[in-house]
Design a protein around this motif. Structure first.
Motif, PDB file in Angstrom:
ATOM      1  N   MET A   1     -15.736 -29.401 -25.514  1.00 52.95           N
ATOM      2  CA  MET A   1     -14.324 -29.688 -25.722  1.00 52.95           C
ATOM      3  C   MET A   1     -13.985 -31.107 -25.269  1.00 52.95           C
ATOM      4  SD  MET A   1     -10.934 -27.657 -24.277  1.00 52.95           S
ATOM      5  CE  MET A   1     -10.866 -26.409 -25.574  1.00 52.95           C
ATOM      6  N   ASP A   2     -13.153 -31.770 -26.058  1.00 52.81           N
ATOM      7  CA  ASP A   2     -12.683 -33.108 -25.723  1.00 52.81           C
ATOM      8  C   ASP A   2     -12.135 -33.136 -24.293  1.00 52.81           C
ATOM      9  OD1 ASP A   2     -11.464 -35.857 -26.768  1.00 52.81           O
ATOM     10  OD2 ASP A   2      -9.879 -34.782 -25.679  1.00 52.81           O
ATOM     11  N   ALA A   3     -12.501 -34.159 -23.511  1.00 51.42           N
ATOM     12  CA  ALA A   3     -12.180 -34.203 -22.087  1.00 51.42           C
ATOM     13  C   ALA A   3     -10.675 -34.190 -21.833  1.00 51.42           C
ATOM     14  CB  ALA A   3     -12.818 -35.444 -21.453  1.00 51.42           C
ATOM     15  N   GLU A   4      -9.903 -34.916 -22.640  1.00 54.23           N
ATOM     16  CA  GLU A   4      -8.447 -34.950 -22.428  1.00 54.23           C
ATOM     17  C   GLU A   4      -7.815 -33.597 -22.739  1.00 54.23           C
ATOM     18  OE1 GLU A   4      -6.433 -38.103 -24.392  1.00 54.23           O
ATOM     19  OE2 GLU A   4      -7.639 -39.686 -23.465  1.00 54.23           O
ATOM     20  N   ILE A   5      -8.267 -32.967 -23.815  1.00 56.96           N
ATOM     21  CA  ILE A   5      -7.737 -31.648 -24.163  1.00 56.96           C
ATOM     22  C   ILE A   5      -8.144 -30.626 -23.107  1.00 56.96           C
ATOM     23  CG2 ILE A   5      -7.844 -29.779 -25.864  1.00 56.96           C
ATOM     24  CD1 ILE A   5      -8.045 -31.882 -28.030  1.00 56.96           C
ATOM     25  N   TYR A   6      -9.388 -30.729 -22.617  1.00 62.27           N
ATOM     26  CA  TYR A   6      -9.855 -29.814 -21.573  1.00 62.27           C
ATOM     27  C   TYR A   6      -8.987 -29.944 -20.323  1.00 62.27           C
ATOM     28  CZ  TYR A   6     -12.855 -27.692 -18.024  1.00 62.27           C
ATOM     29  OH  TYR A   6     -13.335 -26.919 -16.999  1.00 62.27           O
ATOM     30  N   ALA A   7      -8.735 -31.179 -19.881  1.00 58.68           N
ATOM     31  CA  ALA A   7      -7.944 -31.394 -18.676  1.00 58.68           C
ATOM     32  C   ALA A   7      -6.543 -30.814 -18.821  1.00 58.68           C
ATOM     33  CB  ALA A   7      -7.880 -32.887 -18.365  1.00 58.68           C
ATOM     34  N   LYS A   8      -5.970 -30.939 -20.002  1.00 55.58           N
ATOM     35  CA  LYS A   8      -4.637 -30.403 -20.253  1.00 55.58           C
ATOM     36  C   LYS A   8      -4.644 -28.883 -20.264  1.00 55.58           C
ATOM     37  CE  LYS A   8      -0.787 -30.899 -23.527  1.00 55.58           C
ATOM     38  NZ  LYS A   8      -0.347 -31.528 -24.796  1.00 55.58           N
ATOM     39  N   ARG A   9      -5.603 -28.309 -20.955  1.00 54.28           N
ATOM     40  CA  ARG A   9      -5.645 -26.854 -21.079  1.00 54.28           C
ATOM     41  C   ARG A   9      -6.008 -26.172 -19.769  1.00 54.28           C
ATOM     42  NH1 ARG A   9      -6.999 -24.924 -27.162  1.00 54.28           N
ATOM     43  NH2 ARG A   9      -5.709 -26.497 -28.193  1.00 54.28           N
ATOM     44  N   ALA A  10      -6.750 -26.853 -18.915  1.00 49.74           N
ATOM     45  CA  ALA A  10      -7.182 -26.258 -17.653  1.00 49.74           C
ATOM     46  C   ALA A  10      -6.009 -25.928 -16.734  1.00 49.74           C
ATOM     47  CB  ALA A  10      -8.159 -27.186 -16.948  1.00 49.74           C
ATOM     48  N   VAL A  11      -4.871 -26.597 -16.909  1.00 46.09           N
ATOM     49  CA  VAL A  11      -3.726 -26.379 -16.016  1.00 46.09           C
ATOM     50  C   VAL A  11      -2.540 -25.744 -16.744  1.00 46.09           C
ATOM     51  CG1 VAL A  11      -4.416 -28.256 -14.478  1.00 46.09           C
ATOM     52  CG2 VAL A  11      -2.881 -28.749 -16.398  1.00 46.09           C
ATOM     53  N   GLU A  12      -2.651 -25.527 -18.036  1.00 44.23           N
ATOM     54  CA  GLU A  12      -1.571 -24.920 -18.807  1.00 44.23           C
ATOM     55  C   GLU A  12      -1.734 -23.410 -18.886  1.00 44.23           C
ATOM     56  OE1 GLU A  12      -0.298 -28.264 -22.142  1.00 44.23           O
ATOM     57  OE2 GLU A  12      -1.770 -26.730 -22.659  1.00 44.23           O
ATOM     58  N   ARG A  13      -0.610 -22.715 -19.083  1.00 46.03           N
ATOM     59  CA  ARG A  13      -0.686 -21.283 -19.346  1.00 46.03           C
ATOM     60  C   ARG A  13      -1.390 -21.065 -20.680  1.00 46.03           C
ATOM     61  NH1 ARG A  13       1.896 -16.891 -17.207  1.00 46.03           N
ATOM     62  NH2 ARG A  13       2.084 -15.035 -18.531  1.00 46.03           N
ATOM     63  N   PRO A  14      -2.404 -20.231 -20.715  1.00 46.79           N
ATOM     64  CA  PRO A  14      -3.141 -20.049 -21.967  1.00 46.79           C
ATOM     65  C   PRO A  14      -2.385 -19.150 -22.944  1.00 46.79           C
ATOM     66  CG  PRO A  14      -4.060 -18.632 -20.278  1.00 46.79           C
ATOM     67  CD  PRO A  14      -2.988 -19.465 -19.604  1.00 46.79           C
TER      68      PRO A  14
ATOM     69  N   LEU B   1      -3.525  -6.427 -21.040  1.00 47.17           N
ATOM     70  CA  LEU B   1      -3.654  -6.399 -19.577  1.00 47.17           C
ATOM     71  C   LEU B   1      -4.284  -7.665 -19.020  1.00 47.17           C
ATOM     72  CD1 LEU B   1      -4.996  -2.735 -19.229  1.00 47.17           C
ATOM     73  CD2 LEU B   1      -2.630  -3.525 -19.095  1.00 47.17           C
ATOM     74  N   ASP B   2      -4.802  -8.516 -19.885  1.00 48.83           N
ATOM     75  CA  ASP B   2      -5.573  -9.692 -19.473  1.00 48.83           C
ATOM     76  C   ASP B   2      -4.685 -10.932 -19.546  1.00 48.83           C
ATOM     77  OD1 ASP B   2      -7.873 -11.043 -18.648  1.00 48.83           O
ATOM     78  OD2 ASP B   2      -8.478 -11.478 -20.702  1.00 48.83           O
ATOM     79  N   VAL B   3      -3.797 -11.066 -18.567  1.00 47.28           N
ATOM     80  CA  VAL B   3      -2.807 -12.145 -18.560  1.00 47.28           C
ATOM     81  C   VAL B   3      -3.100 -13.095 -17.404  1.00 47.28           C
ATOM     82  CG1 VAL B   3      -0.354 -12.697 -18.323  1.00 47.28           C
ATOM     83  CG2 VAL B   3      -1.057 -10.678 -19.625  1.00 47.28           C
ATOM     84  N   HIS B   4      -3.095 -14.396 -17.691  1.00 46.79           N
ATOM     85  CA  HIS B   4      -3.427 -15.407 -16.693  1.00 46.79           C
ATOM     86  C   HIS B   4      -2.403 -16.535 -16.721  1.00 46.79           C
ATOM     87  CE1 HIS B   4      -7.449 -13.612 -16.186  1.00 46.79           C
ATOM     88  NE2 HIS B   4      -7.418 -13.447 -17.497  1.00 46.79           N
ATOM     89  N   ALA B   5      -2.151 -17.115 -15.556  1.00 46.64           N
ATOM     90  CA  ALA B   5      -1.267 -18.276 -15.466  1.00 46.64           C
ATOM     91  C   ALA B   5      -1.964 -19.533 -15.960  1.00 46.64           C
ATOM     92  CB  ALA B   5      -0.785 -18.463 -14.035  1.00 46.64           C
ATOM     93  N   VAL B   6      -3.259 -19.631 -15.708  1.00 48.32           N
ATOM     94  CA  VAL B   6      -4.107 -20.713 -16.216  1.00 48.32           C
ATOM     95  C   VAL B   6      -5.397 -20.073 -16.715  1.00 48.32           C
ATOM     96  CG1 VAL B   6      -3.153 -22.507 -14.715  1.00 48.32           C
ATOM     97  CG2 VAL B   6      -5.100 -21.135 -13.927  1.00 48.32           C
ATOM     98  N   PRO B   7      -6.176 -20.760 -17.548  1.00 49.19           N
ATOM     99  CA  PRO B   7      -7.414 -20.159 -18.039  1.00 49.19           C
ATOM    100  C   PRO B   7      -8.344 -19.763 -16.896  1.00 49.19           C
ATOM    101  CG  PRO B   7      -6.878 -22.127 -19.292  1.00 49.19           C
ATOM    102  CD  PRO B   7      -5.926 -22.086 -18.144  1.00 49.19           C
ATOM    103  N   ASN B   8      -9.043 -18.642 -17.084  1.00 49.13           N
ATOM    104  CA  ASN B   8      -9.971 -18.210 -16.043  1.00 49.13           C
ATOM    105  C   ASN B   8     -11.253 -19.039 -16.086  1.00 49.13           C
ATOM    106  OD1 ASN B   8     -11.519 -17.132 -18.163  1.00 49.13           O
ATOM    107  ND2 ASN B   8     -10.633 -15.092 -17.924  1.00 49.13           N
ATOM    108  N   ALA B   9     -12.086 -18.858 -15.070  1.00 46.53           N
ATOM    109  CA  ALA B   9     -13.282 -19.688 -14.920  1.00 46.53           C
ATOM    110  C   ALA B   9     -14.241 -19.526 -16.093  1.00 46.53           C
ATOM    111  CB  ALA B   9     -13.991 -19.347 -13.606  1.00 46.53           C
ATOM    112  N   GLU B  10     -14.357 -18.308 -16.617  1.00 47.08           N
ATOM    113  CA  GLU B  10     -15.276 -18.068 -17.735  1.00 47.08           C
ATOM    114  C   GLU B  10     -14.838 -18.811 -18.992  1.00 47.08           C
ATOM    115  OE1 GLU B  10     -15.394 -14.389 -15.073  1.00 47.08           O
ATOM    116  OE2 GLU B  10     -13.840 -15.713 -15.896  1.00 47.08           O
TER     117      GLU B  10
END
Length: 348
Positions: free
Chosen positions: A144-157, A125-134
């Motif tokens: 987390m590496d800054a480049e990987i963080y920036a990429k993951r922040a906008v990708e579907r998890p 039931l816990d489905v998100h389009a992008v990672p949640n704030a927590e």
């Protein structure tokens, strides 16, 4: 965590089955594989002959390809007999992903632990389009590496619900100390922990078979990680406790049916390897944090190899688990660095 654990183990079948094909491991026991879309590219499935039907152990991810392979297995090696029961060792999606489909489409009974069922029902039931704030805040705390963080922040998890079919209401619970009949054998049930909470393992009273899921794998040490859902969990402590509790059950003649890699013999050796592997990692890590370091800065002493982007997430949560274990055991300190990451340092 790879640990080079082939030494001292024996592999009765050194070539795994092709997807959809089965290999007989013991009377009435078939070994199958299903594909996974990741570096660890398969999960093992075991089928036990019940006479007029089959009991299967674990299921693979939910995908059109996996369902097609399941239908090939049913029409081919499983001889057209129905799957009457699905036993799931733990809640991870490569093990429970198609359990709901096998229930709803084929009327199979689902047997698993209460924790596995509740976790899977909740996570679908816990489905998100992008990672949640927590989750993003947790990544920051891990360094987390800054480049990987920036990429993951906008990708579907990696959403559980994307690869796990809905689980119908109702299941049969198993727990520590139970016995169960599978494939004409009586099995003692013992719970593992660390890799997944309340992870079921099965130990045959009638022959030399052990169903170990991901608690015991032949040539890799299962991932043991800390996540945003429970940031102060101590899965390393739970892992070591479970391994030490299961170790006295091990015999050299047992054939261990793991969730990945090859079935193997030499279980006493493997149990000692798994325990020593994590104690060794903790010792190396403690020596390494003579100055403050975040989890993302501790890959080299833990894994002793380069970590690619595809493995980065699992490596990060495992590094957190080891560092947090040292911190909670009072062997290291922890404080927030200016960049918002927890950094750990050995107590002198």
């Amino acid at each position: 965590m790879a640990d080079g654990a082939h030494t001292g183990l024996r592999y009765p079948h050194e070539t795994p089955p092709e997807f959809g094909e089965g290999i007989t491991l013991a009377p009435g026991v078939l070994w199958f594989r299903l594909p996974l879309p990741m570096k660890l590219d398969h999960v093992n499935i075991y089928a036990f002959d019940e006479g007029d039907s089959w009991t299967v152990i674990d299921t693979g991810f939910s995908s059109k390809k996996a369902k097609a392979i399941w239908r090939e297995m049913m029409d081919g090696p499983l001889g057209g007999k129905p799957v009457s029961r699905v036993i799931v060792t733990h809640h991870h999606p490569d093990h429970i992903g198609l359990a709901g489909w096998l229930q709803s489409e084929f009327g199979a009974e689902l047997v698993t632990t209460r924790t596995a069922w509740l976790m899977a029902r909740m996570l679908t039931l816990d489905v998100h389009a992008v990672p949640n704030a927590e989750t993003l805040a947790f990544y920051k705390l891990c360094g987390m590496d800054a480049e990987i963080y920036a990429k993951r922040a906008v990708e579907r998890p990696f959403n559980f619900g994307d690869i796990v079919d809905p689980l119908p209401l109702g299941y049969t619970r198993i727990q520590q100390g139970d016995t169960i009949k599978i494939g004409g054998r009586t099995w003692d049930i013992h719970m593992g922990n660390g890799h997944a909470p309340e992870h079921a393992t099965f130990w045959s009273r009638d022959d030399n078979l052990v169903i170990s899921g991901d608690q015991i794998i032949s040539s890799i040490s299962p991932n043991v990680g800390v996540y945003a859902t429970e940031p102060m969990a101590d899965p390393i402590g739970e892992w070591l406790e479970a391994c030490e509790r299961l170790e006295p059950l091990a015999r050299t003649d047992q054939l261990v049916l793991g969730g990945h890699k090859l079935p193997f013999m030499g279980l006493p050796t493997r149990m000692r390897q798994l325990i020593d592997n994590h104690h060794g990692a903790l010792k190396r890590l403690l020596a390494y944090i003579d100055t403050p370091k975040s989890a993302s800065e501790c890959f080299s002493p833990l894994f002793k190899r380069s970590i690619g982007e595809g493995e980065y997430g699992l490596a990060l949560v495992e590094a957190v688990a080891h560092l947090s274990h040292l911190y909670q055991d009072g062997l290291a300190t922890r404080e927030l660095r200016d960049d918002g990451a927890w950094v750990y340092q050995r107590k002198d």
